[in-house]
Scaffold this active site. Sequence first.
Site, mmCIF file in Angstrom:
data_model
loop_
_atom_site.group_PDB
_atom_site.id
_atom_site.type_symbol
_atom_site.label_atom_id
_atom_site.label_comp_id
_atom_site.label_asym_id
_atom_site.label_seq_id
_atom_site.Cartn_x
_atom_site.Cartn_y
_atom_site.Cartn_z
ATOM 1 N N ALA A 209 -58.074 -16.408 -2.181
ATOM 2 C CA ALA A 209 -56.664 -16.738 -2.299
ATOM 3 C C ALA A 209 -56.309 -17.914 -1.392
ATOM 4 O O ALA A 209 -55.159 -18.309 -1.324
ATOM 5 C CB ALA A 209 -55.810 -15.529 -1.944
ATOM 6 N N ARG B 289 6.987 1.029 32.428
ATOM 7 C CA ARG B 289 6.537 0.903 31.042
ATOM 8 C C ARG B 289 5.175 0.212 30.954
ATOM 9 O O ARG B 289 4.438 0.365 29.983
ATOM 10 C CB ARG B 289 7.599 0.160 30.226
ATOM 11 N N GLU C 192 -4.315 5.523 20.953
ATOM 12 C CA GLU C 192 -3.067 5.471 21.715
ATOM 13 C C GLU C 192 -2.699 6.859 22.237
ATOM 14 O O GLU C 192 -2.174 7.014 23.337
ATOM 15 C CB GLU C 192 -1.925 4.934 20.849
ATOM 16 N N VAL C 193 -2.999 7.864 21.423
ATOM 17 C CA VAL C 193 -2.686 9.230 21.831
ATOM 18 C C VAL C 193 -3.489 9.590 23.085
ATOM 19 O O VAL C 193 -2.948 10.097 24.073
ATOM 20 C CB VAL C 193 -2.987 10.208 20.671
ATOM 21 N N GLU D 122 10.395 -3.069 30.179
ATOM 22 C CA GLU D 122 9.046 -3.252 30.708
ATOM 23 C C GLU D 122 9.022 -4.067 31.983
ATOM 24 O O GLU D 122 8.423 -5.142 32.043
ATOM 25 C CB GLU D 122 8.153 -3.910 29.646
ATOM 26 N N LYS E 173 2.030 -10.088 9.198
ATOM 27 C CA LYS E 173 3.041 -9.892 10.239
ATOM 28 C C LYS E 173 3.355 -11.286 10.788
ATOM 29 O O LYS E 173 3.013 -11.631 11.918
ATOM 30 C CB LYS E 173 2.452 -8.979 11.322
ATOM 31 N N LYS F 53 6.120 8.609 25.853
ATOM 32 C CA LYS F 53 6.565 7.231 25.654
ATOM 33 C C LYS F 53 8.092 7.151 25.786
ATOM 34 O O LYS F 53 8.630 6.243 26.416
ATOM 35 C CB LYS F 53 6.093 6.682 24.304
ATOM 36 N N ASN G 40 -2.235 -9.886 8.862
ATOM 37 C CA ASN G 40 -2.031 -11.284 8.452
ATOM 38 C C ASN G 40 -0.604 -11.550 8.036
ATOM 39 O O ASN G 40 -0.119 -12.672 8.115
ATOM 40 C CB ASN G 40 -2.861 -11.604 7.208
ATOM 41 N N ASN H 298 0.320 0.246 29.042
ATOM 42 C CA ASN H 298 -0.659 -0.780 28.691
ATOM 43 C C ASN H 298 -2.055 -0.473 29.212
ATOM 44 O O ASN H 298 -2.938 -1.333 29.190
ATOM 45 C CB ASN H 298 -0.213 -2.139 29.229
ATOM 46 N N LYS I 111 10.401 -2.410 20.704
ATOM 47 C CA LYS I 111 9.769 -3.731 20.740
ATOM 48 C C LYS I 111 9.491 -4.171 19.305
ATOM 49 O O LYS I 111 8.902 -3.432 18.521
ATOM 50 C CB LYS I 111 8.437 -3.665 21.497
ATOM 51 N N HIS J 75 -6.534 -5.917 24.344
ATOM 52 C CA HIS J 75 -5.871 -7.001 23.625
ATOM 53 C C HIS J 75 -6.738 -8.250 23.552
ATOM 54 O O HIS J 75 -6.762 -8.947 22.540
ATOM 55 C CB HIS J 75 -4.549 -7.365 24.308
ATOM 56 N N ASN K 267 0.839 -1.191 0.000
ATOM 57 C CA ASN K 267 0.000 0.000 0.000
ATOM 58 C C ASN K 267 0.875 1.242 0.000
ATOM 59 O O ASN K 267 0.656 2.173 -0.759
ATOM 60 C CB ASN K 267 -0.870 0.064 1.261
ATOM 61 N N LEU L 31 2.652 0.986 32.425
ATOM 62 C CA LEU L 31 1.555 1.959 32.435
ATOM 63 C C LEU L 31 1.030 2.217 31.028
ATOM 64 O O LEU L 31 -0.133 2.538 30.827
ATOM 65 C CB LEU L 31 2.006 3.280 33.058
ATOM 66 N N ARG M 170 22.628 -11.871 13.121
ATOM 67 C CA ARG M 170 22.660 -11.570 14.562
ATOM 68 C C ARG M 170 22.442 -10.092 14.867
ATOM 69 O O ARG M 170 22.899 -9.577 15.883
ATOM 70 C CB ARG M 170 23.995 -12.012 15.170
ATOM 71 N N LYS N 206 1.168 -11.930 27.579
ATOM 72 C CA LYS N 206 2.558 -12.165 27.958
ATOM 73 C C LYS N 206 3.062 -11.179 29.001
ATOM 74 O O LYS N 206 4.097 -11.379 29.594
ATOM 75 C CB LYS N 206 3.470 -12.161 26.732
ATOM 76 N N HIS O 289 -5.082 -1.905 27.596
ATOM 77 C CA HIS O 289 -4.623 -2.997 26.745
ATOM 78 C C HIS O 289 -4.923 -4.384 27.308
ATOM 79 O O HIS O 289 -4.978 -5.346 26.561
ATOM 80 C CB HIS O 289 -3.122 -2.874 26.477
ATOM 81 N N HIS P 187 -6.544 -2.302 16.237
ATOM 82 C CA HIS P 187 -5.960 -2.260 17.577
ATOM 83 C C HIS P 187 -6.511 -1.097 18.416
ATOM 84 O O HIS P 187 -7.000 -1.294 19.527
ATOM 85 C CB HIS P 187 -4.436 -2.155 17.432
HETATM 86 N N1 LIG Z 1 6.015 -2.446 18.927
HETATM 87 C C1 LIG Z 1 5.121 -1.839 19.665
HETATM 88 O O1 LIG Z 1 5.433 -1.323 20.724
HETATM 89 C C2 LIG Z 1 3.749 -1.727 19.170
HETATM 90 C C3 LIG Z 1 2.861 -0.846 19.790
HETATM 91 C C4 LIG Z 1 1.566 -0.719 19.279
HETATM 92 C C5 LIG Z 1 1.179 -1.484 18.175
HETATM 93 N N2 LIG Z 1 2.062 -2.328 17.605
HETATM 94 C C6 LIG Z 1 1.704 -3.125 16.442
HETATM 95 O O2 LIG Z 1 1.409 -2.269 15.349
HETATM 96 C C7 LIG Z 1 0.559 -2.932 14.450
HETATM 97 C C8 LIG Z 1 -0.525 -2.019 13.968
HETATM 98 O O3 LIG Z 1 0.088 -0.967 13.284
HETATM 99 P P1 LIG Z 1 -0.776 -0.002 12.373
HETATM 100 O O4 LIG Z 1 -1.982 0.409 13.077
HETATM 101 O O5 LIG Z 1 0.158 1.043 11.937
HETATM 102 O O6 LIG Z 1 -1.255 -0.928 11.181
HETATM 103 P P2 LIG Z 1 -0.614 -1.306 9.784
HETATM 104 O O7 LIG Z 1 0.828 -1.317 9.824
HETATM 105 O O8 LIG Z 1 -1.298 -2.539 9.356
HETATM 106 O O9 LIG Z 1 -1.066 -0.121 8.880
HETATM 107 C C9 LIG Z 1 -2.402 0.080 8.598
HETATM 108 C C10 LIG Z 1 -2.663 0.085 7.122
HETATM 109 O O10 LIG Z 1 -2.392 1.371 6.609
HETATM 110 C C11 LIG Z 1 -1.519 1.303 5.486
HETATM 111 N N3 LIG Z 1 -0.710 2.465 5.585
HETATM 112 C C12 LIG Z 1 0.275 2.676 6.457
HETATM 113 N N4 LIG Z 1 0.730 3.927 6.311
HETATM 114 C C13 LIG Z 1 0.001 4.512 5.357
HETATM 115 C C14 LIG Z 1 -0.004 5.795 4.782
HETATM 116 N N5 LIG Z 1 0.814 6.741 5.215
HETATM 117 N N6 LIG Z 1 -0.866 6.042 3.795
HETATM 118 C C15 LIG Z 1 -1.706 5.103 3.355
HETATM 119 N N7 LIG Z 1 -1.760 3.894 3.870
HETATM 120 C C16 LIG Z 1 -0.917 3.589 4.876
HETATM 121 C C17 LIG Z 1 -0.804 0.005 5.659
HETATM 122 O O11 LIG Z 1 -0.428 -0.528 4.421
HETATM 123 C C18 LIG Z 1 -1.812 -0.885 6.330
HETATM 124 O O12 LIG Z 1 -2.621 -1.513 5.378
HETATM 125 C C19 LIG Z 1 0.027 -4.133 15.188
HETATM 126 O O13 LIG Z 1 0.637 -5.279 14.689
HETATM 127 C C20 LIG Z 1 0.465 -3.901 16.624
HETATM 128 O O14 LIG Z 1 0.720 -5.099 17.303
HETATM 129 C C21 LIG Z 1 3.317 -2.465 18.080
HETATM 130 ZN ZN LIG Z 2 -1.407 -0.246 21.737
#
Ligand SMILES: NC(=O)c1ccc[n+]([C@@H]2O[C@H](COP(=O)([O-])OP(=O)(O)OC[C@H]3O[C@@H](n4cnc5c(N)ncnc54)[C@H](O)[C@@H]3O)[C@@H](O)[C@H]2O)c1
Ligand SMILES: [Zn+2]
Length: 1641
Positions: free
Chosen positions: A960, A340, A274-275, A336, A166, A326, A164, A344, A232, A351, A127, A342, A210, A434, A347, A363
């Site tokens: 009828a 950290r 999240e904000v 964490e 990921k 953050k 899917n 959550n 993470k 989750h 995308n 907090l 590695r 977890k 969540h 999410h």
């Molecule tokens: N590592 C962490 O600390 C942490 C924290 C919160 C969430 N996450 C993970 O993040 C994932 C969700 O991320 P997400 O919400 O960004 O979803 P995503 O990465 O699936 O993105 C959402 C969709 O938007 C599209 N997209 C992304 N940027 C775009 C843009 N600028 N313009 C047009 N389309 C765009 C992508 O192709 C995707 O289809 C989850 O897997 C979640 O577990 C991780």
């Molecule tokens: Zn989150």
Amino acid sequence: MSIPTQVYQCRKCGSSPLEVYLCKYTPFSNPSIFIKSLNIQITPSRPFASLTTIVLPGPAPPCMIFSQTHTFWPRTNTPLNQMSKVQKVSILGRESIHVGFGIHSHIVEETLTNEKSSTYVIITDKNMEKTAPFQNLVAAFNEQLPVLRPDARLLQYSVSPGENNKSRETKAQVEDFLLLKGCTRDTVIVAVGGGVVGDMIGFVAATFMRGVRVIQVPSTLLAMVDSSIGGKTAVDTAVGKNFIGAFHQPRYVFVDVAFLSSLPARQFINGMAEVVKTAAIWNEAEFTRLENFAKTFIATVTADEIDLLSIKDAVVQTVLESIKVKADVVSKDEKESSLRNLLNFGHTIGHAIEAIVTPQALHGECVAVGMVKEAELARYWGILSPTAVARLVKCIAAYNLPTTIDDKIFLSAVGHKRHFIENNTLLDKMAIDKKNDGSKIRTVILEAIGKCYQLKAHEVSKQDLRFVLTDETLVYPFNKSAVPAESVVVPPGSKSISNRALILAALGQGTVRIKNLLHSDDTKHMLAAVAALKSAEISTEDNGDTIVVKGNGGNLITCDEELYLGNAGTASRFLTTVASLVGINKESNDYSILTGNARMQERPIGPLVDALRANGSDIEYLNNTGSLPLKIKAGKGLKGGRIELAATISSQYVSSILMCAPYADEEVTLSLVGGKPISQLYIDMTTAMMKDFGIEVTKSTTEEYTYHIPKGIYKNPEVYEVESDASSATYPLAFAALTGTSCTVPNIGSSSLQGDARFAVDVLKPMGCTVIQSATSTTVTGPPVGGLKALPHVDMEPMTDAFLTASVVAAVANESTPTQITGIANQRVKECNRIKAMVDELAKFGVHASELPDGISINGISIDSLKTPSLENHGICTYDDHRVAMSFSLLALMCKDPVLITERSCTGKTWPGWWDVLHTKFQIELDGYEEPLDVSERQSLARKAKNGQKSIFVIGMRAAGKSTISKWMAESLGFELLDVDTVFEKSHGDIRDYIKEHGWPKFREIEAQMLKTLLNENTVGHVISTGGGVVENAESRDLLKAYAKSGGIVLHLERNLDTTVEFLNSDASRPSLPGEIEEVWNKRRDLYHDCSNHYLYSIRWSDSTEAAHLKNTFLGFLDHVTGHGHVPVPHKRSFVVSVPVSDVNTYAKQLPEISLGCDAVEVRADLFKEYTPSFVAKQIALLRKYSSLPIMFTIRTKSQGGQIEDNDKLVETLSLLAIKLGVAYLSVPLTEKESTLKKIISQKGFTQFIASFVDASGELSWTDPEFDNLYNRAVTINADIVQFVGIAGSLQDNIDLEKFRASHTDIPLIAYNRGEQGKLSKIMNKLLTPVSNQIIKEQPEFEFTVVEINKAFGDIGGFFRNKFAVVGSPVSHSRSPFLHSALYKQLGLPYEFSTYESDNADEVFEKLMSAPDFGGLAVTIPLKLDIMKHVDELSESAQVIGAVNTVVPIDGQNGKFRGDNTDWFGITNSFTRAGFSSLDSAVNGLVIGSGGTARAAVYALKQLGCQKIYMINRTVSKLTPIKESLPDFNIEILDSAEAVASAEPVSLVVSCVPADKPLDETLAQNLNSLLTASAHTTNCHFLLDAAYKPRVTPVMQMAEKLGWAVIPGVEMLVNQGVLQFEIHTGFSASYHVAHDAVFSE
Ligand SMILES: NC(=O)c1ccc[n+]([C@@H]2O[C@H](COP(=O)([O-])OP(=O)(O)OC[C@H]3O[C@@H](n4cnc5c(N)ncnc54)[C@H](O)[C@@H]3O)[C@@H](O)[C@H]2O)c1
Ligand SMILES: [Zn+2]
């Protein structure tokens, strides 16, 4: 950078030039594309393809709008290059987070300068790669690389988008790419994308060689503020999200907010969760800013064109503030271990929900719901204030995020998956999070907005979680030792006082702190309105608990916006007068507009407006006269002087004028005209409060109901404490009364102006409580538990709302006299009929109460005799009424076991924290409760409740078949039949005479009135058959429509017009119709359709067999539409035969043959030669006449290989018609507009909705994410079944399909490939595989028959339980092997059927049933009883008959077996095939004999509708146990000649005695006389002899001589075998094949 001028791109999905990408997030909208400036519409060659090429005619326009969701504009004009300054945030000691707008050049420079490498790899998803910001970034890299790192190379790779992907598999693909390209340890990976890319690529970087360096360039809001920060990384597995991963800090996180310009609105909003979360746990000031930003934000991101620049600074700030928190938290606790955690917040629950509803819900959406629930948990623990919870909820909702899983936003995303969100599932998911240690569940508890309790996560019990997760609550008995002896409770503020205080403060001078204000819709809208009119400055303190109003002394000015008041009634009334005081703001309008929602626009305001107009105000109704919206001219002020107001309708009009009167030009004299004003108490409250604000109103001494109000300005007191709501206060006080404890409400006393303040003194005191009341406080102490006294009579007119509290106290006031409460008639028209509700719900506690004309009488009982309302009956119903819920939560405490109170959140109207008070203040144990879900009901959320006992209306032309069919319905449902014509004649005499005398119009008028009465008086348990012309009267039509809309059944019956004419001409007993029949029909046709929600076309029957069949199909239809017996989605391998013709008549008669082995018959509506309702209905009727299989009604559009245009209104029309006709399955293209699909689904009733997609052009492979999107779309819209048809070019395509099938199990899937190569997929498809038949000439190429599929499936080893046998002794002569084998052969089943001689059930079990390939048994003598010990469940017939003749393994439960008995069917079907029809309702049966077959015969006769079943036997005593064990069967034993003589005639006889010996003499005589007598009196007589040796038995001989139709025993053998075969194999059997096999030798 040079960009060709003809390049255009979509702003939302960033799709590039002439390739128009149909954005993945909105594939549901109209796939055609509209180019506004060229005024042309383009339909891509195929909807839903990933890429569609569009050639633009003519030159490039400056701006183009492609449909609603795609805004294209020349890329050269893109504003994304306006780079802002870069702000840096430090994390873990390095300033590595850089934030800005349009900073791609900065990103490239920093990377290339500071991260030296030989290879830079940009990885993104498919995308992203099409978006402008991404391409800008790549272009910048290409430009700078030769300059800054001439020796290095740049690689690029894109993964498939979506959660899917990921996965470990995708990670491996990326790794293979890197290895193939020879990447080494010094590689720098730049991950550009959302959280999915960031997490996965981060993990790749963590483990590749590695560990290599990674730079995160987040492109979604969520990724910017959350996932890219903190290091993470992870991938998902089937078991759980993020279960495999590592901590791997990125070298840089470059947050370029410009990336958001292409982000779809839903993703944008998702990130806001999240904000909001981050601000909620850490930063109150930021939270406040977010609250204020919401409106602009939503308006901007949901606009057709996102104008990101207009909110650029605010978005940068939003991102920055969130990142800072953050980064700070991560820096303090990288891995964490404490702080950290907090992050959550929301969540733990979020989750768990996400795990169930991903990918339909995002999410952030799940976290939003999680935050609300976790905040409620904090409130439940008494830590977070109710105001803070309300604030959080409001803020989340303001960002269009869901606040509960039943939120519309959420439901529309997750569809039927809502049903999978069960408490236990959620708790299980939480236990394996977890972040837990072991299975202890932890959550973050908020203490205030911006602050977490003790800065850590807290362990929480499952019970507390269950409580907050559901709306159903178990209230436990109170425990005397736990309840505090004394408590102080401050209920929420009074609504009336809150509303007045706000208006007075807003008009006053100076600053006032208002405490204990009730936060309601009224106050919310009032605050917004007074702020908009600059009447006062509003702010809050104490986390929102205190409202600070800085009044402007009554100086108000007009504003730009309309004042929207929702449905807040008090606000609208109070503000109408306030608006007349408004002065003109020169920069704005010279008027104010007050408006509200639709309901508001119906509520009256007329008398107030009249009074104000008469006083010189200029007020205009903009819509309905007498209601909002109002346009009120500004700058005119209130003239004052004498004002007259009609005050008998609402005291709020009076209060409104009173409160504004001091600001009039002249001193006001307000005179209330029209008699005694309503609710004097509230008028007194207003004047008393005006006094608190410095204006003293005097009552006229000369005139009645007249007030003098001096001129002046309110002086705001420093603090105004809103008195608690006195109605609410009754609950804690009653708690004390019931539990024998003491409770004080410290701010309501004898000086209160609220009527309910008298409750303690007037009600609780005489019932035996000690009440101490001062002017401002009330304390109640209850007598020892059980010591309450009844109150013989109390008039609660001044405190009507408190009667419910009084009733539950009276319920345990144990005395011989009942408690009588009067003066509360108005309570019948509150949230519910409260008097009736109390009577009904008290009964569940075993307390008898009854309604009085204006009250209730309650017979209290002792606490010991109080019953616990049963869970099975769903506990206590609260009618969505807060007072009912709170009252019964008190009575529940007195029971011995926990009481279920449903819909507890209804207390939110006045006291959202009530349950928390019960729990924390009174120490009451509460728990959540969830009704066990019926699995079959899970199928669909849209599944409406079964129709229950609701009456049924039948309409249609005369002749009828209304009378016949109405009669059948009434009989089958046990309803009473009412014929409107008959009712008419009862009161007005003969219809013909009446019409002659009074004319048709008068008749219709009376008919309509009658209909209304019938409807009101017979809402349940009736079938009401109407006269043909009811629909000609508009009033009658409205009645019928309203009834249908409310979920009742209005059935339209139609019969072929010729038949009708013929019939009518032959019937002189009816009044002649006005006009020719055909003309009448034409006039009425549409009216019938309009008024009905079900439709049945009946084909004329020519004989009783046909009539019987018709009746059966009709009853099946009835079962379907009432939901009593609708067709469930098959679980076994099932087939549907397609009859793809323009008129079903072509094959109708051959249907039984065509559909052999099938589970449904499909018609293709798009191929029909006519689409008129009558034609379509007739097609369905034809199918029903010749087949009893469920009907699949399929509509295919052109893009789907069908005949109807895509998105033609016809799709909807035909679908709704099919639903009306009660088809079992309706298949509609998933490519139709979402609104169309949703509309159809919302009306589908018990029809299973199949969402279908045919890849007609054959371009999609099963690995294409498009199929995934389509599947998710089907889930979202709530389809019951998904049907995907692909095309196979190779065998591999079938294997890909199987992978798809295995990973898509949310809703049942029919999926196969067309084409020769696709045959394998049809063999593998289990559900409703389409098949053809040689008879059908229109059969498509490569179409399989059932036999072919079965054979092929057998050949590849698909059938493994294929050994069947007949067991018993002797079995060597059994005909079963012939019968079953012939049927196997006919359907191509690879089964074997043998005989197994044994009289030992254990041996049978060991040798046959325990074998892995065991398929089933036919059981005969002597094992029919013995075998029962080896089966695990019994069918109803086996239970009743008490014997088993059929055994099968239970599907999916290894080693378990089910016993059935098919002998009864042998009997019923023999009679039916011989021509018996149960049309004659009053038939009786006779059974001869007392053995096992006799029991089966009794069961069979009951099934055939016999009213009485006589039994006769040589040894009469053997019959008694049968009669006793079947009390509902109405068995009568004929034990003497006298009994025989007085028996009623019988129609059906089954002989179950051995036929190889002569009949017992007496028995023979009795039988003879009964048969003789019956033969003369009834017109149907059938005798079946269960014995089949000899072929003609003595009983048969006797019967035949007496004129009876006799049926030989082999018939029974064949028929029972047919059913046995069906139970064994799941296939229906051909009677003829079975019959021939038995008779062959
Ligand atoms: N590592 C962490 O600390 C942490 C924290 C919160 C969430 N996450 C993970 O993040 C994932 C969700 O991320 P997400 O919400 O960004 O979803 P995503 O990465 O699936 O993105 C959402 C969709 O938007 C599209 N997209 C992304 N940027 C775009 C843009 N600028 N313009 C047009 N389309 C765009 C992508 O192709 C995707 O289809 C989850 O897997 C979640 O577990 C991780
Ligand atoms: Zn989150």
